[in-house]
Design a protein around this motif. Structure first.
Motif, PDB file in Angstrom:
ATOM      1  N   LEU A  39      33.344  81.540  51.778  1.00 27.90           N
ATOM      2  CA  LEU A  39      32.765  80.516  52.644  1.00 27.90           C
ATOM      3  C   LEU A  39      31.578  81.075  53.412  1.00 27.90           C
ATOM      4  CD1 LEU A  39      36.083  79.020  53.939  1.00 27.90           C
ATOM      5  CD2 LEU A  39      34.260  77.652  52.957  1.00 27.90           C
ATOM      6  N   TYR A  58      26.878  83.531  58.416  1.00 23.52           N
ATOM      7  CA  TYR A  58      28.074  84.341  58.216  1.00 23.52           C
ATOM      8  C   TYR A  58      28.624  84.143  56.798  1.00 23.52           C
ATOM      9  CZ  TYR A  58      27.915  84.089  63.308  1.00 23.52           C
ATOM     10  OH  TYR A  58      27.507  84.149  64.614  1.00 23.52           O
ATOM     11  N   MET A  87      25.662  79.106  62.624  1.00 27.75           N
ATOM     12  CA  MET A  87      26.117  78.808  63.976  1.00 27.75           C
ATOM     13  C   MET A  87      25.046  78.147  64.829  1.00 27.75           C
ATOM     14  SD  MET A  87      28.026  81.159  66.789  1.00 27.75           S
ATOM     15  CE  MET A  87      26.612  82.102  67.296  1.00 27.75           C
ATOM     16  N   TYR A 146      27.680  76.791  70.345  1.00 24.56           N
ATOM     17  CA  TYR A 146      28.582  77.871  69.907  1.00 24.56           C
ATOM     18  C   TYR A 146      29.573  77.389  68.863  1.00 24.56           C
ATOM     19  CZ  TYR A 146      26.820  80.456  73.947  1.00 24.56           C
ATOM     20  OH  TYR A 146      26.028  81.082  74.857  1.00 24.56           O
ATOM     21  N   GLU A 147      29.129  76.538  67.958  1.00 20.23           N
ATOM     22  CA  GLU A 147      30.009  76.056  66.912  1.00 20.23           C
ATOM     23  C   GLU A 147      29.507  76.527  65.561  1.00 20.23           C
ATOM     24  OE1 GLU A 147      31.166  71.909  69.228  1.00 20.23           O
ATOM     25  OE2 GLU A 147      30.131  71.846  67.307  1.00 20.23           O
ATOM     26  N   GLN A 148      30.440  76.917  64.712  1.00 29.20           N
ATOM     27  CA  GLN A 148      30.072  77.312  63.357  1.00 29.20           C
ATOM     28  C   GLN A 148      30.307  76.156  62.396  1.00 29.20           C
ATOM     29  OE1 GLN A 148      31.390  81.044  61.773  1.00 29.20           O
ATOM     30  NE2 GLN A 148      30.801  82.201  63.606  1.00 29.20           N
ATOM     31  N   TYR A 149      29.344  75.982  61.503  1.00 27.45           N
ATOM     32  CA  TYR A 149      29.429  74.953  60.484  1.00 27.45           C
ATOM     33  C   TYR A 149      29.541  75.643  59.135  1.00 27.45           C
ATOM     34  CZ  TYR A 149      27.884  71.862  64.193  1.00 27.45           C
ATOM     35  OH  TYR A 149      27.799  71.169  65.373  1.00 27.45           O
ATOM     36  N   PHE A 150      30.428  75.112  58.305  1.00 24.89           N
ATOM     37  CA  PHE A 150      30.733  75.768  57.040  1.00 24.89           C
ATOM     38  C   PHE A 150      30.181  75.003  55.843  1.00 24.89           C
ATOM     39  CE2 PHE A 150      33.696  79.178  58.081  1.00 24.89           C
ATOM     40  CZ  PHE A 150      33.982  78.896  59.403  1.00 24.89           C
ATOM     41  N   GLY A 151      29.860  75.776  54.798  1.00 30.09           N
ATOM     42  CA  GLY A 151      29.532  75.198  53.520  1.00 30.09           C
ATOM     43  C   GLY A 151      30.804  74.843  52.769  1.00 30.09           C
ATOM     44  N   PRO A 152      30.660  74.257  51.580  1.00 30.00           N
ATOM     45  CA  PRO A 152      31.839  73.818  50.817  1.00 30.00           C
ATOM     46  C   PRO A 152      32.575  74.945  50.102  1.00 30.00           C
ATOM     47  CG  PRO A 152      29.841  73.300  49.632  1.00 30.00           C
ATOM     48  CD  PRO A 152      29.410  73.830  50.969  1.00 30.00           C
TER      49      PRO A 152
END
Lengths: 112, 118
Positions: free
Chosen positions: A90, A33, A94, A99-105
């Protein structure tokens, strides 16, 4: 270490130029995403991709384009058609089990 | 359309005290997920806690817990024994289950800025 990388952290461009933001993940996630964050606006979805070679427009896709040629990579191009491109961008992927999204910096883009 | 509302733009808490951040959402779905994310000054989004709508038990992660009221569509975050490192923007987010035709994307509130006073 598994995670999501975005580069560069800060990006400056002149108005009228296209610019590409990088997003790479080694979490083996299918879905990725792109979000845009503006002060007081929360995060808004630009584009998403559920699988390689497929992507869909989000809520604010105008003036942006993406590609998904590899599972690990989901670059975002901010085109000259984007009227107000200065923002914090950002990328996320996922975990479709939890069902969790992980984000970049994130990448802070400034266009003048 | 699903929406997420955080009615407190800013909150402040004394170190070691407890604070509760509010979140309400609007949806016609019965099965969904709710999240709280923390964004410190580094701007890295960090998942704090998640709640599945079908679970009646409130989620807890160490000093962080939620009060999930499904009928009221309310999902508040309680931070106990607040620490200086808790100072950040906190975002409530909603997501419908990821299945065929669903975006699976998160819908975010506009955030609450939490300050922790020493």
């Amino acid at each position: 270490d598994g995670g999501i990388t975005q580069s560069p952290k800060y990006l400056f461009r002149k108005e009228g130029q296209n610019v590409t933001l990088s997003c790479e993940q080694n979490l083996n996630h299918d879905a990725m995403y792109w979000y845009r964050q503006d002060p007081g606006q929360g995060l808004r979805l630009i584009y998403y991709s559920q699988i390689v070679n497929d992507f869909q427009k989000g809520d604010i896709a105008e003036g942006y384009s993406v590609s998904r040629e590899k599972k690990e990579s989901f670059p975002l191009t901010v085109t000259s058609a984007q009227k107000n491109p200065t923002a914090f961008y950002l990328c996320a992927s996922m975990d479709q089990v939890a069902y969790e999204q992980y984000f970049g910096p994130g990448t802070r883009l400034t266009v003048t | 359309a699903q929406t997420v509302t955080q009615s407190q733009p800013e909150m402040s808490v004394q170190e070691a005290e407890t604070v509760t951040l509010s979140c309400t959402y609007d949806t016609s779905e019965s099965d969904y997920y709710l999240f709280w994310y923390k964004q410190p000054p580094s701007r890295q989004m960090i998942l704090v806690i998640r709640q599945e709508a079908y679970k009646q038990q409130n989620a807890t992660e160490n000093r962080f817990s939620v009060n999930f009221q499904k009928a009221a569509k309310s999902f508040s975050l309680k931070i106990s024994d607040s620490q200086l490192g808790d100072a950040a923007m906190y975002f409530c987010a909603y997501r419908i289950p990821y299945y065929g035709g669903s975006q699976g994307n998160l819908i975010f509130g506009k955030g609450t800025k939490l300050s922790v006073k020493p």
